[in-house]
Design a protein around this motif. Structure first.
Motif, short mmCIF file in Angstrom:
data_model
loop_
_atom_site.label_atom_id
_atom_site.label_comp_id
_atom_site.label_asym_id
_atom_site.label_seq_id
_atom_site.Cartn_x
_atom_site.Cartn_y
_atom_site.Cartn_z
N ALA A 1 2.98 17.09 40.53
CA ALA A 1 1.85 16.26 40.15
C ALA A 1 2.08 14.78 40.42
N SER A 2 3.34 14.36 40.54
CA SER A 2 3.69 12.96 40.84
C SER A 2 3.10 11.99 39.83
N GLY A 3 3.14 12.34 38.56
CA GLY A 3 2.65 11.44 37.52
C GLY A 3 1.18 11.57 37.21
N SER A 4 0.39 12.17 38.08
CA SER A 4 -1.03 12.35 37.81
C SER A 4 -1.25 13.60 36.95
N ASP A 5 -2.39 13.66 36.28
CA ASP A 5 -2.68 14.80 35.42
C ASP A 5 -2.82 16.08 36.23
N VAL A 6 -2.34 17.16 35.66
CA VAL A 6 -2.48 18.48 36.29
C VAL A 6 -3.77 19.10 35.78
N ARG A 7 -4.64 19.46 36.70
CA ARG A 7 -5.93 20.06 36.33
C ARG A 7 -6.09 21.36 37.09
N CYS A 8 -6.22 22.43 36.35
CA CYS A 8 -6.45 23.75 36.93
C CYS A 8 -7.79 24.27 36.39
N GLN A 9 -8.71 24.53 37.27
CA GLN A 9 -10.04 24.97 36.87
C GLN A 9 -10.25 26.42 37.27
N GLN B 1 2.38 12.35 32.66
CA GLN B 1 3.59 11.63 32.34
C GLN B 1 4.68 12.50 31.75
N HIS B 2 4.32 13.67 31.21
CA HIS B 2 5.35 14.54 30.66
C HIS B 2 5.23 15.97 31.19
N ALA B 3 4.49 16.18 32.25
CA ALA B 3 4.28 17.54 32.77
C ALA B 3 5.59 18.15 33.24
N THR B 4 6.40 17.37 33.97
CA THR B 4 7.65 17.92 34.51
C THR B 4 8.65 18.23 33.40
N THR B 5 8.84 17.30 32.49
CA THR B 5 9.84 17.49 31.44
C THR B 5 9.45 18.59 30.45
N SER B 6 8.17 18.81 30.26
CA SER B 6 7.73 19.77 29.26
C SER B 6 7.54 21.18 29.82
N TYR B 7 7.06 21.28 31.07
CA TYR B 7 6.60 22.59 31.52
C TYR B 7 7.22 23.08 32.81
#
Length: 566
Positions: free
Chosen positions: A169-177, A262-268
């Protein structure tokens, strides 16, 4: 499956030296509809380029030794991801190279050979990620999927199994629709049941899960497009204690997973647990009829819908119908199962459930086993419907049928009536001064204190609840006589003495329905007529019908009789 690879020493060979590694996975791994499995060598924890020493064969041009990564299971020149050369490539640290399919091909080529080892020193990790999908992939998107009713009428879904999307995601929000699409000729509704939501808590985060739609938190939202606007259906940003069912009002619905970048990589990233799980189902086929009913003083719900009886349906299809019954403000509701026929005595083959707004459990459950009791359902008061102090319409009542859809197996007719709840004084007595306002013309017998408008009298349907003979008489004899005279005045019954001798007066009573009155301009009717048996009209109709039959027979004989004789 994961591991590491590193460079080796190639020598003691004449001419070119080639080494290659193929990373591949079995196509059977993963879910039923596996699109691809991504392979991620993290190039590179350590990467050095040195000058070629002690070459076996001299090579004066560039790229005497190279390392090439292919997005394929063979060295396809059209599928090169990256090539490293000894003369002009710069070292790269911790760069991910991801395949689009199930294979990744790594090839080392030395055009010189060397007695002292390769000029390229590399070391990398490789790992496999499950990239299987639940629906159809939307091209040129990170993780969007679409579910078509003509492909998958029901199934399961969850957060992406490929956790690489949280790292890329490179810092941007991850959006899955996830988009659910159907055709009204097949289904008219989408039902999504969210069974679990498990987001991680972010340390030192200032955003709390209080306003799910507005806060910048990890969340799962459901919405539908209505009149070119986004109609919000539900939002989840915290764990749920029990499954939650969401029903669309039309033939499409959208579910969207939003993860803060901002926390997608560390959390998931490489998180083995799914962030959400849900079931979906397309419902309300043509045999169910219209979705929305009411508001109206009375009406009926008939299954199967008569205009859909000619539509070819799958004999083994299990139908789910969901109707919305809208009720006018400040009205009670009486549901009455007028007719019902079930081919089997089990609830598995036919089940009717009535849900009130905001309730998870059904208010009524009707099965073939208890269908006789469903003919006298209790009145749903305005308080139960949620419209006691609200002048607007309450949220609709949901009626759901689940069972066989084969024509001739199951059929039923629901009748409903909106009732006026009679006003009361402070001491609990009826407020007769305002009793007949707002089309409240006929007071129903019994102790329910409800009334109906005049045009519902003698319409062939019992619109007054619980008026089944002896039950009404024994409920409260005094109440039965309390306002019979008022009803007599309002309806213009011509025989008061006879009226007072009957035990009770219902909206379908013969004493009421065998008369008619002609209203005047006053408050009450002053001209009363009895219905007379139309003897003259019947005689005239019989003569006309006989004449038409004789005339048709004569014409037939003249046209075809002479031809047969010849």
């Amino acid at each position: 499956m994961k591991g590491s690879l590193q460079s080796g020493f190639f020598g003691l060979q004449q001419g070119n030296t080639t080494a290659y590694l193929i990373f591949a996975t079995n196509a059977a791994v993963g879910a039923d509809r596996t699109e691809s499995l991504g392979l991620v060598p993290e190039l590179v924890r350590d990467f050095r380029i040195n000058r070629i020493e002690a070459p076996i064969i001299r090579h004066e041009e560039d790229c005497a030794e190279s390392l090439t990564i292919y997005d394929a299971n063979h060295p396809d020149p059209a599928r090169i991801i990256k090539t490293f050369c000894d003369t002009f490539s710069r070292p790269m640290e911790k760069i991910d190279f991801v395949s689009t399919g199930r294979s990744l091909y790594v090839k080392f080529l030395s055009k010189t050979g060397s007695y002292s080892g390769s000029s390229l020193y590399y070391w990398a990790h490789y790992d496999f990620f499950n990239n299987s999908r639940y629906g159809d992939v939307v091209q040129n998107t990170l993780c969007d999927e679409v579910f078509y009713a003509w492909k998958y009428s029901k199934g399961q879904l969850g957060s992406p199994r490929n956790t690489l999307i949280y790292k890329r995601a490179s810092g941007s929000d991850v959006r899955c629709q996830y988009k659910f699409v159907t055709d009204r000729r097949l289904f008219s509704r989408v039902v999504v049941e969210v069974t679990s939501v498990t987001f991680k808590e972010v340390p030192y985060s200032m955003n709390a899960c209080t306003r799910c739609h507005e806060e910048r938190v990890d969340k799962l939202i459901l919405w539908e497009e209505k009149d070119k606007n986004q109609n919000r259906l539900a939002c989840f940003c915290d764990n749920i204690p029990r499954p939650v069912r969401v029903i669309s009002s039309g033939d499409q619905m959208n579910l969207e997973l939003i993860i803060q970048g901002q926390h997608a990589t560390t959390s998931y990233f490489k998180n083995p647990h799914t962030l959400f799980e849900a079931n979906y189902e397309f419902a309300h086929g043509p045999i169910c009829g219209p979705i929305s009913l009411g508001p109206s003083p009375d009406g009926e719900l008939v299954f199967p819908y008569k205009n859909a009886l000619g539509i070819q349906l799958n004999e083994n299809r299990r139908e789910k119908c969901i109707w919305e019954l809208k009720v006018a403000a400040q009205r009670d509701l009486w549901l009455h199962l007028d007719k019902a026929r079930f081919a089997d005595r089990s609830c598995e083959h036919g089940r009717i459930e009535v849900y009130l707004a905001g309730r998870l459990e059904p208010r009524f459950i009707i099965c073939p086993e208890n269908v006789s009791l469903a003919r006298d359902l209790p009145i749903l008061s305005a308080a139960e419907l949620g419209a006691v102090e609200n002048e607007n319409e309450p949220l609709p009542v949901l009626i759901q049928y689940t069972g066989d859809s084969a024509v001739g197996k199951n059929a039923f007719k629901f009748v409903w009536t909106e009732l006026f709840h009679l006003p009361r004084n402070a001491d609990g007595t009826l407020a007769t001064s305002s009793m007949f306002k707002d089309s409240c013309d006929f007071y129903c017998p019994g102790d329910q204190h409800v009334c109906i408008p005049e045009y519902l009298l003698c319409n062939g349907v019992h619109n007054c609840p619980n008026v089944t003979g002896l039950r009404v008489v024994e409920s409260n004899i005094d109440k039965n006589y309390e306002y019979i005279e008022e009803n007599y005045i309002r309806t213009g019954l011509f025989d008061k003495d006879f009226l007072l001798n009957i035990p009770y007066l219902t909206d379908e009573a013969p004493e009421l329905c065998r008369t008619k009155y002609i209203p005047s301009n006053g408050d009450f009717p002053d001209v009363v007529e009895c219905f007379q048996f139309p003897v003259v009209q019947m005689v005239v109709a019989g003569v006309v019908l006989a004449t038409l039959i004789i005339l048709a027979f004569t014409i037939y004989c003249r046209l075809y009789g002479q031809k047969h004789y010849d």
